[in-house]
Scaffold this motif. Structure first.
Motif, mmCIF file in Angstrom:
data_model
loop_
_atom_site.group_PDB
_atom_site.id
_atom_site.type_symbol
_atom_site.label_atom_id
_atom_site.label_comp_id
_atom_site.label_asym_id
_atom_site.label_seq_id
_atom_site.Cartn_x
_atom_site.Cartn_y
_atom_site.Cartn_z
ATOM 1 N N GLY A 10 0.791 -1.229 0.000
ATOM 2 C CA GLY A 10 0.000 0.000 0.000
ATOM 3 C C GLY A 10 0.821 1.277 0.000
ATOM 4 O O GLY A 10 0.344 2.326 0.429
ATOM 5 N N LEU A 11 2.057 1.194 -0.469
ATOM 6 C CA LEU A 11 2.935 2.373 -0.493
ATOM 7 C C LEU A 11 3.418 2.624 -1.918
ATOM 8 O O LEU A 11 3.260 1.763 -2.793
ATOM 9 C CB LEU A 11 4.147 2.130 0.416
ATOM 10 C CG LEU A 11 3.856 2.086 1.925
ATOM 11 C CD1 LEU A 11 5.013 1.435 2.668
ATOM 12 C CD2 LEU A 11 3.603 3.494 2.451
ATOM 13 N N THR A 12 4.014 3.791 -2.138
ATOM 14 C CA THR A 12 4.645 4.029 -3.436
ATOM 15 C C THR A 12 6.065 4.538 -3.204
ATOM 16 O O THR A 12 6.339 5.194 -2.205
ATOM 17 C CB THR A 12 3.898 5.102 -4.277
ATOM 18 O OG1 THR A 12 3.734 6.262 -3.473
ATOM 19 C CG2 THR A 12 2.573 4.602 -4.771
ATOM 20 N N PRO A 15 14.119 12.650 0.318
ATOM 21 C CA PRO A 15 13.867 11.276 0.794
ATOM 22 C C PRO A 15 12.388 10.912 0.693
ATOM 23 O O PRO A 15 11.526 11.783 0.582
ATOM 24 C CB PRO A 15 14.276 11.327 2.276
ATOM 25 C CG PRO A 15 15.090 12.552 2.444
ATOM 26 C CD PRO A 15 14.645 13.514 1.398
ATOM 27 N N ILE A 16 12.134 9.636 0.752
ATOM 28 C CA ILE A 16 10.763 9.136 0.914
ATOM 29 C C ILE A 16 10.754 8.323 2.209
ATOM 30 O O ILE A 16 11.472 7.322 2.326
ATOM 31 C CB ILE A 16 10.331 8.233 -0.268
ATOM 32 C CG1 ILE A 16 10.334 9.029 -1.581
ATOM 33 C CG2 ILE A 16 8.943 7.634 -0.003
ATOM 34 C CD1 ILE A 16 10.032 8.191 -2.818
ATOM 35 N N TYR A 17 9.996 8.808 3.178
ATOM 36 C CA TYR A 17 9.817 8.089 4.440
ATOM 37 C C TYR A 17 8.321 7.997 4.658
ATOM 38 O O TYR A 17 7.670 9.020 4.907
ATOM 39 C CB TYR A 17 10.400 8.865 5.627
ATOM 40 C CG TYR A 17 11.872 9.240 5.549
ATOM 41 C CD1 TYR A 17 12.836 8.372 5.049
ATOM 42 C CD2 TYR A 17 12.303 10.462 6.044
ATOM 43 C CE1 TYR A 17 14.180 8.727 5.023
ATOM 44 C CE2 TYR A 17 13.645 10.825 6.031
ATOM 45 C CZ TYR A 17 14.573 9.954 5.512
ATOM 46 O OH TYR A 17 15.907 10.307 5.497
ATOM 47 N N ALA A 57 5.623 9.880 0.422
ATOM 48 C CA ALA A 57 5.540 9.595 -1.017
ATOM 49 C C ALA A 57 4.267 10.169 -1.623
ATOM 50 O O ALA A 57 4.202 10.410 -2.829
ATOM 51 C CB ALA A 57 5.595 8.090 -1.246
ATOM 52 N N GLU A 58 3.261 10.423 -0.784
ATOM 53 C CA GLU A 58 1.997 10.913 -1.349
ATOM 54 C C GLU A 58 2.160 12.278 -2.008
ATOM 55 O O GLU A 58 1.289 12.715 -2.731
ATOM 56 C CB GLU A 58 0.900 10.923 -0.279
ATOM 57 C CG GLU A 58 1.197 11.779 0.920
ATOM 58 C CD GLU A 58 0.437 11.316 2.167
ATOM 59 O OE1 GLU A 58 0.081 10.126 2.265
ATOM 60 O OE2 GLU A 58 0.215 12.151 3.060
ATOM 61 N N ARG A 59 3.289 12.957 -1.775
ATOM 62 C CA ARG A 59 3.506 14.233 -2.469
ATOM 63 C C ARG A 59 3.592 14.029 -3.984
ATOM 64 O O ARG A 59 3.465 14.978 -4.739
ATOM 65 C CB ARG A 59 4.757 14.941 -1.946
ATOM 66 C CG ARG A 59 6.094 14.253 -2.260
ATOM 67 C CD ARG A 59 7.240 14.968 -1.532
ATOM 68 N NE ARG A 59 8.571 14.500 -1.862
ATOM 69 C CZ ARG A 59 9.205 13.494 -1.264
ATOM 70 N NH1 ARG A 59 8.615 12.814 -0.305
ATOM 71 N NH2 ARG A 59 10.441 13.168 -1.621
ATOM 72 N N PHE A 60 3.836 12.784 -4.396
ATOM 73 C CA PHE A 60 3.939 12.506 -5.835
ATOM 74 C C PHE A 60 2.621 12.042 -6.436
ATOM 75 O O PHE A 60 2.561 11.782 -7.643
ATOM 76 C CB PHE A 60 5.001 11.434 -6.099
ATOM 77 C CG PHE A 60 6.349 11.778 -5.538
ATOM 78 C CD1 PHE A 60 7.011 12.930 -5.950
ATOM 79 C CD2 PHE A 60 6.952 10.980 -4.583
ATOM 80 C CE1 PHE A 60 8.249 13.270 -5.426
ATOM 81 C CE2 PHE A 60 8.186 11.301 -4.051
ATOM 82 C CZ PHE A 60 8.835 12.459 -4.465
ATOM 83 N N ASP A 61 1.579 11.919 -5.608
ATOM 84 C CA ASP A 61 0.293 11.449 -6.138
ATOM 85 C C ASP A 61 -0.154 12.353 -7.286
ATOM 86 O O ASP A 61 -0.132 13.572 -7.173
ATOM 87 C CB ASP A 61 -0.792 11.456 -5.037
ATOM 88 C CG ASP A 61 -0.561 10.317 -4.048
ATOM 89 O OD1 ASP A 61 0.344 9.497 -4.296
ATOM 90 O OD2 ASP A 61 -1.264 10.281 -3.027
#
Ligand code: FAD
Length: 377
Positions: free
Chosen positions: A228-230, A320-322, A368-372
């Protein structure tokens, strides 16, 4: 080690990926008392941690995202104690030298651009930021071997460097000394969320744990969606040249040239989109060498003994992606392109958060949701 799926019995956390990010996390988790299993694909996998430049670098980081500048500064400040801790625990000296670093400028417009970036970062940060612009004379006073083409440099006293390979060794030895378990040569093929945790299928067998931390570098791209992550990371190639050992003359690392504890010069400043090709090209190596010789003319007489290419793990904005999975609690994805610089944060603040502590304030900028909705390739 048993290859059978256990019943969430003897492992608290599975860390996927034994690069510098995964090892920092695994070491920190183990230190915090977790029962950890580290799964790594193996030495023939893409591993940025093996081919990187070893800088602990603050200057220039966080342009447009002051939270990243703060996160980086905190990590740099934690590095001396981290290096001491690793030495005491393992006997491995990671060769940290953190007495300030420079980014050399060869043109006035380069100086002007760096100065403008510094002004902007200082303004955005609204806190002390110990970075200065130096003219050529100041640079030559510090490093007399600097060439006449250098018109100035950016100086930051927090900058430094360490040996990436010694760091890997220290982290692995530290993890091992704490009783950490490692399954090398175990490529994770599938992760299945189950009630109470995750089943992780590898080439070596299936393992189960309540928590899974994805720190598989470029491998995170395909693993993250399974929980459930990207992680829309992509490879970015850097090429590096290494000279023979020479008399020490460069105590301070520069962004593109540093002298290691063993006396060799490492030279590298390329950023290329070459897909998964981690080879070298004569064109890039010549360009890198030519610039380095302008910075330090004595390099012209030195023999190059090795070159390599390695793939950075880049997110679309370089940050980073955390992220913790909300759909499958207990799953995390952790990736960045400054795994050396950020190692103390990964082994410390990030581990506290994974174990249920307060989310460090900067993390809200690194989800990572900043890239949605963003087109990523
Ligand atoms: C040329 C270059 C210069 C750099 N210079 C610096 C620098 O000066 N300072 C700095 O801070 N950073 C630098 N970096 C970046 C730094 O090396 C990276 O941040 C760091 O290596 C990323 O670490 P990682 O552990 O996430 O990924 P990697 O090192 O790529 O490790 C990923 C690991 O995951 C494993 N893996 C992948 N998929 C799977 C799977 N399915 N199952 C099991 N295991 C898997 C692989 O075996 C590998 O060991 C540089 C990188 C490059 C390429």
């Amino acid at each position: 080690m048993s290859g059978a799926a256990n019943d969430f019995g003897d492992i608290d956390t599975i860390v996927v990926g034994g690069g510098v990010v995964g090892l920092s996390l695994a070491y920190g988790l183990k230190k915090a008392g977790e029962r950890v299993l580290l799964l790594d694909e193996g030495d023939d996998a893409y591993r940025a941690a093996r081919g990187n430049f070893g800088l602990v670098w603050v200057q220039g980081k966080g342009l447009g995202c002051p939270a990243y500048a703060r996160w980086t500064m905190q990590s740099a400040a934690a590095w001396p104690a981290f290096a001491d801790e690793l030495r005491e625990r393992t006997g491995v000296d990671v060769e940290l030298s953190q007495i300030g670093g420079l980014t050399m400028c060869l043109h006035d417009d380069e100086m002007a651009e760096r100065a403008a970036q510094l002004t902007r970062l200082r303004h955005d940060l609204a806190q002390a930021y110990p970075v200065e612009m130096w003219d050529g004379a100041a640079v030559r006073k510090l490093i007399p071997q600097t060439g006449p083409d250098v018109v100035g440099a950016v100086w930051c006293p927090l900058d430094g460097h360490a040996s990436p390979l010694r760091l890997l060794r220290a982290l692995l030895q530290g993890y091992d000394s704490l009783g950490g378990r490692l399954a090398a040569g175990s490529r994770v093929e599938a992760i299945t969320p189950r009630a109470g945790g995750f089943h992780v299928r590898t080439t070596f067998g299936t393992f189960a744990a309540p928590k899974v931390v994805l720190a598989a570098g470029l491998g995170n791209r395909t693993l993250a969606p399974q929980v459930g992550l990207t992680a829309p990371v992509a490879p970015n190639r850097g090429q590096i040249l290494v000279t023979e050992r020479v008399q020490p003359f460069l105590r301070h690392p520069t962004l593109y040239v540093r002298q290691t504890g063993e006396g060799v010069l490492q030279i590298g400043d390329s950023k290329e989109d070459a897909g998964f090709d981690d080879g070298t090209t004569l064109a890039q190596l010549s360009r890198i060498a030519a610039r380095a010789v302008r910075c330090f003319p004595l390099l012209e007489r030195m023999n190059i003994v090795r070159t390599w290419g390695a793939l950075r793990v880049m997110s679309p904005d370089g940050l980073p992606i955390y992220q913790a999975s909300t759909r499958h609690p207990g799953a995390f994805v952790i990736t960045c392109h400054s795994g050396i610089t950020l190692a103390p944060q990964h082994a410390g603040a990030l581990v506290d958060w994974i174990l249920g502590g307060t989310e460090p304030q900067p993390l809200q900028h690194f989800k990572a949701e900043r890239f949605d909705g963003m087109a990523t390739h």
